[in-house]
Design an enzyme around this catalytic site. Structure first.
Site, PDB file in Angstrom:
ATOM      1  N   SER A   1      51.695  32.909  31.413  1.00  0.00           N
ATOM      2  CA  SER A   1      51.834  31.911  32.398  1.00  0.00           C
ATOM      3  C   SER A   1      52.682  30.680  31.954  1.00  0.00           C
ATOM      4  O   SER A   1      53.237  30.852  31.147  1.00  0.00           O
ATOM      5  CB  SER A   1      50.234  31.154  32.466  1.00  0.00           C
ATOM      6  OG  SER A   1      49.254  32.205  32.408  1.00  0.00           O
TER       7      SER A   1
HETATM    8  N1  SAM Z   1      47.021  34.060  28.733  1.00  0.00           N
HETATM    9  C1  SAM Z   1      47.960  34.812  28.808  1.00  0.00           C
HETATM   10  C2  SAM Z   1      49.125  34.638  27.836  1.00  0.00           C
HETATM   11  O1  SAM Z   1      49.221  33.611  27.299  1.00  0.00           O
HETATM   12  O2  SAM Z   1      50.085  35.255  27.863  1.00  0.00           O
HETATM   13  C3  SAM Z   1      48.518  35.229  30.308  1.00  0.00           C
HETATM   14  C4  SAM Z   1      47.734  35.801  30.989  1.00  0.00           C
HETATM   15  S1  SAM Z   1      48.299  36.989  32.217  1.00  0.00           S
HETATM   16  C5  SAM Z   1      48.604  35.704  33.618  1.00  0.00           C
HETATM   17  C6  SAM Z   1      46.706  37.645  32.697  1.00  0.00           C
HETATM   18  C7  SAM Z   1      46.019  38.770  32.113  1.00  0.00           C
HETATM   19  O3  SAM Z   1      44.661  38.926  32.171  1.00  0.00           O
HETATM   20  C8  SAM Z   1      46.743  39.892  32.114  1.00  0.00           C
HETATM   21  O4  SAM Z   1      47.261  40.382  30.954  1.00  0.00           O
HETATM   22  C9  SAM Z   1      45.748  41.061  32.601  1.00  0.00           C
HETATM   23  O5  SAM Z   1      45.886  42.221  32.168  1.00  0.00           O
HETATM   24  C10 SAM Z   1      44.457  40.127  32.009  1.00  0.00           C
HETATM   25  N2  SAM Z   1      43.439  40.795  32.917  1.00  0.00           N
HETATM   26  C11 SAM Z   1      43.158  40.900  34.068  1.00  0.00           C
HETATM   27  N3  SAM Z   1      41.865  41.212  34.373  1.00  0.00           N
HETATM   28  C12 SAM Z   1      41.021  41.268  33.109  1.00  0.00           C
HETATM   29  C13 SAM Z   1      39.945  41.574  32.730  1.00  0.00           C
HETATM   30  N4  SAM Z   1      38.908  41.768  33.359  1.00  0.00           N
HETATM   31  N5  SAM Z   1      39.623  41.367  31.370  1.00  0.00           N
HETATM   32  C14 SAM Z   1      40.270  40.839  30.225  1.00  0.00           C
HETATM   33  N6  SAM Z   1      41.818  40.693  30.838  1.00  0.00           N
HETATM   34  C15 SAM Z   1      42.021  41.018  32.019  1.00  0.00           C
END
Ligand code: SAM
Length: 213
Positions: A62
């Site tokens: 993000s």
């Molecule tokens: N917070 C992260 C960072 O500091 O890099 C960025 C997050 S990224 C915008 C969103 C993440 O949510 C992705 O890596 C995606 O694979 C994960 N995601 C999506 N659905 C999910 C779920 N049901 N459970 C866990 N992770 C999930």
């Protein structure tokens, strides 16, 4: 390395000057966590610009202002137990851990991202983040209840298990809306149910899972 340190310091100063970042604890945390160690080498030179960057598997780290705003809105304090859904690169979890100064549980559904997140976290010198591979829309009951839960992917609605796994008085922050455009929703769990407050528009990758897309 000194260049990255200066760039990081300037990035955080810009976030404060533009009003995105208010909490002194979060300022301190973002000045410490080396964002360039959480992105692929070919984009590391852009690590201290205020935008999301690709981390592989079609996912992103993000933008720093979003990390700042989310940490501020959660009202993070030392000692709180926090669950992050969407560990991605592991960066946001480290910022949270810097503030709460205790173990943070971070869930990631894509195994290879979870493996890389663990490597990034270790390289940055953090030993207090547990990255769990799994569907975070179900939460992580083993570690519940949590004082704070943050979801860093966009959901169609608030997953019920996350509300259940929050302490009374706890806060949950989650982007809710369409698949790629949402509003950031702050959910507070009170004695008589939950209170929801929309904090503004945002764009996150989809939250994929049983209680997501
Ligand atoms: N917070 C992260 C960072 O500091 O890099 C960025 C997050 S990224 C915008 C969103 C993440 O949510 C992705 O890596 C995606 O694979 C994960 N995601 C999506 N659905 C999910 C779920 N049901 N459970 C866990 N992770 C999930």
């Amino acid at each position: 390395m000194a260049v990255y340190e200066r760039e990081r310091e300037e990035m955080v100063d810009r976030l404060v000057a533009s009003g995105y970042l208010k909490s002194p604890r979060v300022v301190e945390a973002m000045k410490k966590v080396p964002r360039h160690l959480f992105v692929p080498e070919d984009v590391a030179a852009s690590a201290y610009y205020d935008y999301p960057l690709p981390i592989g598997a079609g996912q992103t780290i993000s933008a720093p202002h979003m990390v700042a705003m989310m940490c501020d809105a959660l009202g993070l304090e030392e000692g709180q137990k926090v669950l992050e859904v969407g560990a991605g690169s592991g960066y946001h979890a480290c910022v949270v851990a810097e503030v709460v100064k205790r173990e943070v549980v971070a869930m990631e559904r894509i195994e290879r991202l979870a493996v890389r997140a663990r490597e990034n976290i270790a390289r940055a010198g953090y030993g207090n983040i547990r990255v769990i591979v799994g569907d975070g829309t179900r939460g992580y009951a083993e570690g519940a209840p949590y004082d704070r839960i943050l979801v860093t992917a966009g959901a169609p609605d608030v997953p019920e298990p996350l509300i259940e796994q929050l302490v009374a008085g706890g806060r949950l922050l989650i982007p809710v809306g369409e698949m790629y455009v949402q509003h950031l929703l702050l959910v507070t769990k009170g004695e008589n149910g939950v209170e929801k407050r929309a904090l503004g528009g945002c764009m996150f990758v989809p939250l994929v899972g049983e209680h997501g897309w």
